[in-house]
Design an enzyme around this catalytic site. Sequence first.
Site, PDB file in Angstrom:
ATOM      1  N   LYS A  52      16.764  41.321  73.135  1.00  0.00           N
ATOM      2  CA  LYS A  52      17.826  42.055  72.847  1.00  0.00           C
ATOM      3  C   LYS A  52      18.030  43.356  73.932  1.00  0.00           C
ATOM      4  O   LYS A  52      19.337  43.700  74.332  1.00  0.00           O
ATOM      5  CB  LYS A  52      17.699  42.683  71.453  1.00  0.00           C
ATOM      6  CG  LYS A  52      17.908  41.630  70.218  1.00  0.00           C
ATOM      7  CD  LYS A  52      17.690  41.938  69.088  1.00  0.00           C
ATOM      8  CE  LYS A  52      17.565  40.976  67.897  1.00  0.00           C
ATOM      9  NZ  LYS A  52      17.060  41.121  66.671  1.00  0.00           N
ATOM     10  N   GLN A  96      13.813  45.619  63.625  1.00  0.00           N
ATOM     11  CA  GLN A  96      13.526  44.338  63.439  1.00  0.00           C
ATOM     12  C   GLN A  96      12.493  43.882  62.260  1.00  0.00           C
ATOM     13  O   GLN A  96      11.876  44.515  61.829  1.00  0.00           O
ATOM     14  CB  GLN A  96      12.544  44.043  64.576  1.00  0.00           C
ATOM     15  CG  GLN A  96      12.291  42.666  65.138  1.00  0.00           C
ATOM     16  CD  GLN A  96      13.457  41.668  65.266  1.00  0.00           C
ATOM     17  OE1 GLN A  96      14.449  42.115  66.115  1.00  0.00           O
ATOM     18  NE2 GLN A  96      13.542  40.583  64.828  1.00  0.00           N
ATOM     19  N   ASP A 119      23.319  45.178  62.557  1.00  0.00           N
ATOM     20  CA  ASP A 119      22.880  43.764  62.082  1.00  0.00           C
ATOM     21  C   ASP A 119      23.368  43.426  60.920  1.00  0.00           C
ATOM     22  O   ASP A 119      23.429  42.081  60.581  1.00  0.00           O
ATOM     23  CB  ASP A 119      21.443  43.923  61.745  1.00  0.00           C
ATOM     24  CG  ASP A 119      20.518  43.442  62.543  1.00  0.00           C
ATOM     25  OD1 ASP A 119      20.841  42.750  63.463  1.00  0.00           O
ATOM     26  OD2 ASP A 119      19.155  43.739  62.552  1.00  0.00           O
TER      27      ASP A 119
END
Length: 291
Positions: A52, A96, A119
């Site tokens: 990412k 994460q 997200d």
Amino acid sequence: MLLLDGKKLADELKAEIAQEVEQLKASGGKTPHLAAILVGNDGGSLTYVGHKVKSCEQVGFRSTLLHLDDSITEEFLLGEVKKLNEDKDIDGFIVQLPLPKHINPDKVIMAIDPKKDVDGFHPVNVGKVTLGLPAYVSATPLGITKILERYNIETSGKHCVVIGRSNIVGRPMSILMSGQGKTGNATVTVCHSKTKNLKEITLQADIIIAALGKPGFLTGDMVKEGAVVIDVGTTRVTDATAKNGWRLKGDANYAEVSPKCSAITPVPGGVGPMTVVSLLLNTLKAAKNEV
Ligand code: NAP
């Protein structure tokens, strides 16, 4: 059989994003800035976050990685989330997953400002997506819709069978496919571990989205001629001939399924690269205040 090349498409989309970032900068706009919180040293998570951050660099975004020790308390992490919520320089951020067992992921996700939740896991974003309102669609489902869109896969009126009902893939995918968006208007059946006679159902599918995490589960006899198969599964399977000692396997038995399909995503190189690029698309949206 058409190979739905997620790697190639992701590269094309990255080039488009990079161009947009250049234009934003040239017109005095701000450089999109993504932050990521990583707690602990889980091998998979380190790799994903690494991808990412690298992708941010490739398209000209700024990125900030907060790598925290897995001994931190939930309270400490919530404090870091609050700081990022309030940091005007950060357009969007992710935490994460998975988190260490002593930290409740739901509590952490709920603490993220929905406007920075690139997200798309916060209930506000999930709810807005369900209602068809502008929102951050979570990365993997967004990546799949981009594959369907860019490869002109007709979804309207088709029967789509989604295998898996997780909050990050199966459930949102089923909502998008049955919605009224560009890659929606399908008749959707959602299957899970309690579904009976799964093969009878998948044999009726024009589009199968396999997201269960069982390598090779979808066999040739479960797929009708001409179906489109989106293989979301990515399981590390031990392979002594591979460089790392493992290989990524999808949920479809590719050798059996691909000759029957009109189109299929490979693993690796299908849905995976599109997931990362979707996070970039959401961050760009955040920088442009589009949600
Ligand atoms: P998950 O949370 O474990 O959910 C798996 C789903 O599959 C559950 O709904 C489960 O049903 C269902 N299932 C399990 N066994 C089944 C069976 N025999 N028949 C029918 N349904 C069954 O997994 P996930 O997070 O959605 O991920 C799924 C896969 O996608 C994994 O391999 C993951 O690594 C991969 N993935 C890939 C990407 C990418 O970027 N390529 C992103 C995310 C996930 P129940 O609900 O009844 O338990």
